[in-house]
Design a protein around this motif. Structure first.
Motif, mmCIF file in Angstrom:
data_model
loop_
_atom_site.group_PDB
_atom_site.id
_atom_site.type_symbol
_atom_site.label_atom_id
_atom_site.label_comp_id
_atom_site.label_asym_id
_atom_site.label_seq_id
_atom_site.Cartn_x
_atom_site.Cartn_y
_atom_site.Cartn_z
ATOM 1 N N ARG A 187 5.907 85.933 21.001
ATOM 2 C CA ARG A 187 5.260 84.668 21.321
ATOM 3 C C ARG A 187 4.879 83.923 20.036
ATOM 4 N NH1 ARG A 187 2.279 82.669 25.822
ATOM 5 N NH2 ARG A 187 0.750 81.083 25.219
ATOM 6 N N LYS A 232 19.501 93.589 22.504
ATOM 7 C CA LYS A 232 18.604 92.875 23.404
ATOM 8 C C LYS A 232 17.286 92.596 22.706
ATOM 9 C CE LYS A 232 17.239 92.661 28.241
ATOM 10 N NZ LYS A 232 17.285 93.314 29.571
ATOM 11 N N THR A 247 13.298 90.997 22.703
ATOM 12 C CA THR A 247 12.076 90.519 23.338
ATOM 13 C C THR A 247 11.448 89.515 22.382
ATOM 14 O OG1 THR A 247 11.706 92.611 24.512
ATOM 15 C CG2 THR A 247 9.821 91.137 24.247
ATOM 16 N N ARG A 261 18.451 86.588 29.860
ATOM 17 C CA ARG A 261 18.456 87.666 28.873
ATOM 18 C C ARG A 261 18.794 87.113 27.485
ATOM 19 N NH1 ARG A 261 21.246 89.561 33.265
ATOM 20 N NH2 ARG A 261 23.234 89.133 32.220
ATOM 21 N N LEU A 292 11.760 81.772 24.103
ATOM 22 C CA LEU A 292 10.753 82.392 24.961
ATOM 23 C C LEU A 292 10.684 81.683 26.310
ATOM 24 C CD1 LEU A 292 8.642 84.540 25.314
ATOM 25 C CD2 LEU A 292 6.965 83.054 24.201
ATOM 26 N N GLN A 345 13.492 83.180 28.236
ATOM 27 C CA GLN A 345 13.213 84.559 28.628
ATOM 28 C C GLN A 345 12.241 84.629 29.797
ATOM 29 O OE1 GLN A 345 11.362 87.520 25.730
ATOM 30 N NE2 GLN A 345 13.494 88.174 25.750
ATOM 31 N N LYS A 346 11.261 83.763 29.789
ATOM 32 C CA LYS A 346 10.285 83.764 30.872
ATOM 33 C C LYS A 346 10.904 83.325 32.202
ATOM 34 C CE LYS A 346 5.967 83.251 28.293
ATOM 35 N NZ LYS A 346 5.312 84.408 28.955
ATOM 36 N N TYR A 364 19.837 88.075 23.473
ATOM 37 C CA TYR A 364 20.374 89.081 22.561
ATOM 38 C C TYR A 364 20.453 88.481 21.158
ATOM 39 C CZ TYR A 364 21.904 91.415 26.851
ATOM 40 O OH TYR A 364 21.946 92.014 28.085
#
Length: 382
Positions: free
Chosen positions: A338, A333, A335, A321, A313, A316-317, A323
């Motif tokens: 949290r 991909k 997300t 990217r 995370l 990502q922030k 995967y």
């Protein structure tokens, strides 16, 4: 009469030509070969020779330049077979007086020039390390001093000498990862030795496998909460294979984790609790990755575990990217959800509270047997 040999290796065309009078002045980007040599004999590959052997070749080149040819070094790129295997190709064309006079071809799962036969150059067998008896040098094969990502490699599983000889290595076919182009980093979070084997296969594709295994040995495999024996054995055996590959010092990383690191029986009395986890400081920061040109991360795992989510995370922030690659081999991909206590000091405290630490501060310790005192049953803290 002039002669020559043009070689096509993995898409790179190189020429072998007689050594000029200024022989011996070529740098490390060149190698010398005997003009009438065969199967890799007498080739000046520094990594496969002792210092004495290398100096002897240089002297012979200076004294007898007409008996030697010179070739520029290059990085061979493997091609994929029908089953996803990776091979290095070599096609050579012989010329006499500038005209083609014949050709040959060969194919190998190993990098050309560095490995012959079972994966070792003819000189390597004389000096190659027996990883079952040399802990430090085995670790250095996995974490060489000149590699960019060595600072994150964990030496824990290299601290104990293994006695038995492991099984033959069988590497999986890796189809999900792009070739090591410098823009992609990998996390291989698979159970047991599967992660090591996949890391070795990725090394063929230009990645630097980085062991992040941080679980300590117990007295025996039956007492350990997490059996790390197969991981350690494969690391030791894989060192022989890894030493035959020419991996760039700045090659993109493939960080190796054991998906079973937190799956063991929790704090069972009489067991050796060697469960472990990774914290954000156990991996490079997002800023460091981006400074090295990393734009995306592939995570090879069935599920994203909580400790790894804290790391991903953060990436990502920062715009990297992410995967996920499951067993179907299809990158999807991701997300990152949290995780609890994200960027909170409570996260480390709560996590360590549930694990057993040893006197050195690492993960791993015997869980004491239950004792009886004033009618109250309790367990000691390891």
């Amino acid at each position: 009469m002039s002669w020559g040999l043009n070689c096509l290796h993995g898409g790179a065309l190189t020429s072998l030509r007689p050594v000029a009078p200024e022989a011996g002045k070529f740098g490390d980007g060149w190698i010398y070969k005997p003009a009438l040599g065969r199967v890799g004999e007498g080739i000046s590959i520094r990594e496969a020779l002792t210092q004495k052997e290398y100096r002897q070749i240089q002297r012979n080149v200076r004294w007898h330049p007409k008996d030697w040819i010179v070739q520029k070094r290059f990085e061979s790129k493997p091609v994929s077979g029908d089953e996803g295997e990776h091979f290095h190709l070599c096609v050579g064309v012989f010329t006499v007086d500038g005209k083609a006079a014949g050709f040959y071809g060969r194919i190998s799962p190993f990098t050309p020039h560095r490995c012959q036969g079972k994966g070792y150059s003819p000189y390597w067998w004389r000096r190659r390390i027996n990883p079952m008896n040399d802990n430090y040098n085995t670790y250095r094969i996995w974490a060489p001093d000149n590699a960019l990502w060595t600072q994150w490699a964990k030496p824990v599983l290299f601290a104990r000498t293994l006695q038995q000889v492991p099984e033959k290595l069988v590497l999986p076919a890796v189809k999900w990862a792009p070739y090591g182009d410098g823009r992609t980093a990998l996390f291989v979070d698979l159970p047991g030795k599967r992660g090591v084997l996949e890391g070795l296969a990725l090394a063929q594709m230009g990645y630097r496998p980085v062991p992040l295994y941080n679980g300590v040995y117990g007295a025996d495999k039956w007492s350990m909460a997490v059996d790390v024996t197969s991981v350690a054995e494969t690391l030791y055996q894989g060192a022989d294979y890894l030493s035959c590959l020419h991996i760039r010092p700045d090659a993109p990383p493939a960080f190796l984790l054991d998906a079973a690191r937190m799956k063991g029986t929790a704090r069972q009395p009489g067991r050796y609790d060697n469960r472990w986890c990774v914290f954000p400081q156990d991996a490079p920061s997002a800023d460091f990755l981006k400074a090295q040109g990393i734009e995306s991360i592939y995570v090879r795992t069935k599920e994203i575990q909580n400790d790894l989510a804290h790391i991903l995370l953060r990436y990502q922030k920062k715009g990297i990217r992410i995967y996920q690659v499951r067993d179907n081999g299809v990158p999807k991909k991701l997300t990152v959800v949290r995780p609890s206590h994200f960027k909170s000091f409570l996260y480390r405290f709560c996590t360590l509270l549930g694990l057993t630490r040893n006197a050195a501060g690492g993960f791993g310790g015997m869980v004491p047997e239950a004792t009886q005192s004033s009618g109250t049953r309790y367990y000691g803290i390891g």
